[in-house]
Design an enzyme around this catalytic site. Structure first.
Site: not given
Ligand code: BGC
Length: 608
Positions: A271, A488
Site C-alpha cells: 500500500e 487483504e
C-alpha cells in the site's frame, strides 16, 4: 562520528575536569574562553548525515534513539507442539453464517486460486532488537511519539512470531490453509538500511522459509510493509529523498536472490497509499529530522514518498524480470475502497473520479497514462507533484504482472460544499488536493454497514461493494489489468479488546459475517461477472499490532493471549476455512458440502 563509548568517556572526562576547576563558588557566570558555544536546532537540519559507520556502537546509538525495549518471556525459537486434529468450533446451536449469493452456491475456484491469511513483520514479529536487527521508524514511533498509539502499546513483543513461527506454521498446516502472505523486515537484513548484511537476520528468515515450505504452505511475500530503517530517516529523510531508491533496491535484490525459489508471488510494497495517511503525518521536524524541504510533513512529504516508492518498485520489477529473469508474478499491493457517488449529479460523479485518482490513480502509471500521474493530480498539485522523466515513465509503464487490492470497505463520495473548482484553486482548502469528501453513510443517512472497532473508524462492513469494485478496477479504471488478487480484506469487531474471556471472544459474529459475504462477492465477481480474480487473503492470521491503534484493535482470525501468546481460532477462521472447503481447490470436497443453499444441514457446515 565518535563512537558511543568514546562519547560517554569524553563526557565523563569533561565532568571530572569541571569538578576539579569549579568545585567551590564562585562559579563563572560566563562561559570560559576555553569553551565554544552554539545554538542547536536539529529540526532545522538540511544536509544529509553520512551513513558510513556500520559499527556496533552506531547500532547502539540507533537503539538509544528508540529507548528501552520490552522483551518477551520467550526468547528462543519454540518447537511446534502437537496440533489438535479437530479444533473447538461453532456447531448447529449457532451455525456459521449462511451463504449470501445463491447463484454461486455450487461454484468452484480453480486449483491455482491463491488463498490464505496475511500478516506483516512489524505487526506480529516482536523481538525488535534481537539478533542484530536495526530499528525501523515503527520501533521508534510508539516509544518516542507521545500518545501516538491509542492504547500506548508498542510492537516490542507483538505476537512474538519471531520465536513462535514454527508453531504458527504448524497451525496453518493443521487448519489446512493453502498460502501465507507475510512480510520481511528490511532492518533484519540491513540494520542501517544499507551496509553489511546481518547474518543472524538472514539465518532467521532462511529457517522461516524452509519451515513454511516443510509444512506444505505457499509463501506470498511482501518486501516492504512500512518498516523503513530509522537510519535512513536520520541520514537523508527516507522516502523524501531519491537516495532511498538505491537502498531499497539493494535490499530487495538481496532478499529476492535468496528466497525467490520459495516464493509463489512477490509484492514489492504494501500500500504505497500510506504515503498519504501515514507517512506524511510522521513527526518530521521533532522526533524525526526534516530534510528535502518538507517542514513538518504534509503534502510535499506525501508526494515525494509516493514518487520514490513507485520508482523503487519499477526499478526492482524491471531488474527482476529483465536481469534476474525471475518467473514469479510480482506487483505491489494497493489500498483503495469502492467509491459510490452520493448522488447522480455531475459534481458527485467527478468526486468519485477524484477519489479514485488520488488513491489508485496516483500509482496507476503502471497500467495507464504511459507511466505518468493522472491529469487530475498534475492539474491540481502543480509544483507539489514531482515530475517523472520520460525514462522513468518508460520504466514504470507495464511494471507489474497483476493488480493487488486491499479492498476493505465502501465509501460514498461527494463534491465538497464549496465546489470542486474552488477547492482546486485554493491550497488551504481543507479538502485540497482531493477536493472530494467521503463518508460511510448512504445518502439517506443510514450507515453503509455495521461499524468496526473504535480503533478502525474508517471501516464498516460493506462486503457487497467488493463485487462491483473488482469489475470497476479491471474493466473500467485499469482495463490493461489481466488479473487481480484481493490481497487483504478483514474486519475489527467493535470493542473486542474489552472482552476478557475466550467465551466472549471466540464467536466473532461480525467478522464471520464479513468473511462469508466478502468471499461470496469475490466468487460472484469471478463466475458471474467474468473478472479474473486469482486470489484472496484474509487479514489477519491472528490479532496483532494495529499501527496507531495498538494491540487493542483486533483483526485476527485467531485470538492471541498477550500473556501466554497462545493462539485460538475464532469462529471467523472456521467461516473462512469452511468457505474454501465449499468453493476452494480442495479436490476432496464432497457433493454434500456443495448442497444448494437452504438445503444444507447445520452439521454440514462443520469443517471436519
Ligand atoms: C494494512 C495492514 C493493517 C490493515 C488493517 C491494511 O491496510 O496493510 O497493515 O493492519 O490494513 O488496518
Amino acid at each position: 562520528m565518535a563512537s558511543r563509548i568514546a562519547a560517554v568517556a569524553l563526557l565523563a572526562a569533561v565532568a571530572a575536569k569541571a569538578q576539579h576547576n569549579y568545585s567551590s563558588p564562585p562559579y563563572p557566570t560566563t562561559t570560559p574562553a576555553s569553551y565554544s558555544t552554539t545554538t542547536f536546532n536539529f529540526s532545522a537540519a538540511s544536509t544529509y548525515l553520512p551513513l558510513t559507520d556500520f559499527s556496533n556502537e552506531q547500532l547502539a546509538f540507533l537503539w538509544d534513539q528508540v529507548g528501552p525495549i520490552q522483551t518477551a518471556t520467550l526468547t528462543t525459537t519454540a518447537s511446534p507442539t502437537p496440533e489438535p486434529t479437530d479444533f473447538p468450533k461453532p456447531n448447529f446451536v449457532h451455525p456459521l453464517v449462511p451463504a449470501y449469493i445463491p447463484e454461486v452456491a455450487d461454484a468452484k475456484l480453480p486449483d491455482d486460486f491463491l488463498w490464505g491469511v496475511a500478516s506483516a513483520a512489524f505487526q506480529v514479529e516482536g523481538a525488535v532488537d534481537a539478533e542484530g536487527k536495526g530499528p525501523s521508524v515503527w520501533d521508534l514511533i510508539p516509544h518516542r511519539w507521545v500518545n501516538s498509539i491509542a492504547d500506548n502499546t508498542t510492537g516490542d513483543v507483538a505476537a512474538n512470531e519471531y520465536y513462535l513461527y514454527k508453531q504458527d506454521n504448524a497451525r496453518l498446516k493443521a487448519l489446512g490453509i493453502q498460502s501465507y502472505s507475510f512480510t520481511l523486515a528490511w532492518t533484519r537484513f540491513f540494520p542501517f538500511g544499507r551496509g553489511p548484511v546481518n547474518e543472524q537476520g538472514v539465518a532467521h528468515y532462511d529457517d522461516l522459509f524452509t519451515d513454511i515450505e516443510a509444512n506444505g504452505i505457499k509463501s506470498v511475500v511482501t518486501l516492504f510493509h512500512w518498516d523503513t530503517p530509522l537510519a535512513l530517516f536520520n541520514s537523508y529523510g527516507a522516502w523524501t529523498s531519491e537516495d532511498i531508491v538505491a537502498d531499497y533496491v539493494n535490499y530487495a535484490k538481496y532478499a529476492i536472490m535468496r528466497y525467490d525459489k520459495y516464493v509463489t508471488a512477490w509484492y514489492t510494497f504494501n500500500e504505497p497509499q500510506y504515503c498519504n495517511w501515514r507517512f506524511s503525518n510522521y513527526p518530521f521536524g521533532t522526533i524525526l529530522p526534516s530534510y528535502n524541504g518538507i517542514g513538518t510533513g504534509g503534502l510535499r512529504a506525501q508526494y515525494l514518498c509516493g514518487h520514490y516508492t513507485l520508482l523503487a518498485h519499477a526499478t526492482i520489477y524491471k531488474w527482476y524480470k529483465n536481469v534476474y529473469k525471475g518467473t514469479k508474478p510480482m506487483t505491489f499491493k494497493n489500498s483503495a475502497n469502492y467509491i459510490i457517488a452520493n448522488s447522480s449529479s455531475a459534481a458527485d460523479q467527478e468526486a468519485v473520479q477524484r477519489v479514485n485518482d488520488y488513491n489508485m490513480g496516483w500509482y496507476g502509471g503502471v497500467w495507464t497514462n504511459g507511466g505518468d500521474y493522472p491529469a487530475s493530480l498534475k492539474d491540481t498539485l502543480g509544483d507539489i507533484l514531482p515530475v517523472y522523466t520520460q525514462a522513468q515513465k518508460d520504466l514504470i509503464a507495464g511494471a507489474a504482472d497483476f493488480y493487488a487490492i486491499d479492498a476493505y470497505t465502501t465509501l460514498y463520495a461527494a463534491a465538497p460544499p464549496n465546489g470542486i473548482a474552488a477547492c482546486v484553486a485554493n491550497r488551504s482548502d481543507p479538502n485540497y488536493p482531493q477536493c472530494a469528501t467521503t463518508t460511510q453513510l448512504q445518502p439517506n443517512g443510514f450507515p453503509a454497514g455495521p461499524n468496526a472497532d473504535a480503533g478502525a473508524t474508517w471501516l464498516y462492513s460493506t462486503p457487497g461493494g467488493v463485487r462491483p469494485f473488482l469489475s470497476f478496477i479491471t474493466k473500467e479504471y485499469f482495463p490493461k489489468v489481466k488479473s487481480i488478487v484481493v490481497s487483504e480484506f478483514g474486519f475489527a469487531d467493535p470493542a473486542e479488546a474489552s472482552f476478557n474471556t475466550l467465551e466472549q471472544i471466540l464467536w466473532d459474529l461480525r467478522r464471520a459475517d464479513y468473511m462469508q459475504s466478502f468471499l461470496d462477492n469475490i466468487l460472484a465477481a469471478r463466475v458471474l461477472d467474468g473478472v479474473n480474480v486469482t486470489g484472496a487473503f484474509a487479514w489477519a492470521i491472528y490479532d496483532n499490532f494495529e499501527w496507531n491503534s495498538g494491540l487493542g484493535t483486533k483483526f485476527g482470525l485467531q485470538y492471541v493471549n498477550n500473556t501466554s501468546y497462545e493462539r485460538y481460532p475464532k469462529a471467523s477462521m472456521f467461516q473462512f476455512l469452511n468457505w474454501f472447503k465449499l468453493h476452494g481447490e480442495d479436490k476432496t470436497a464432497t457433493a454434500n458440502i456443495t448442497a444448494p443453499v437452504g438445503k444444507r444441514m447445520p452439521s454440514m457446515l462443520n469443517m471436519s
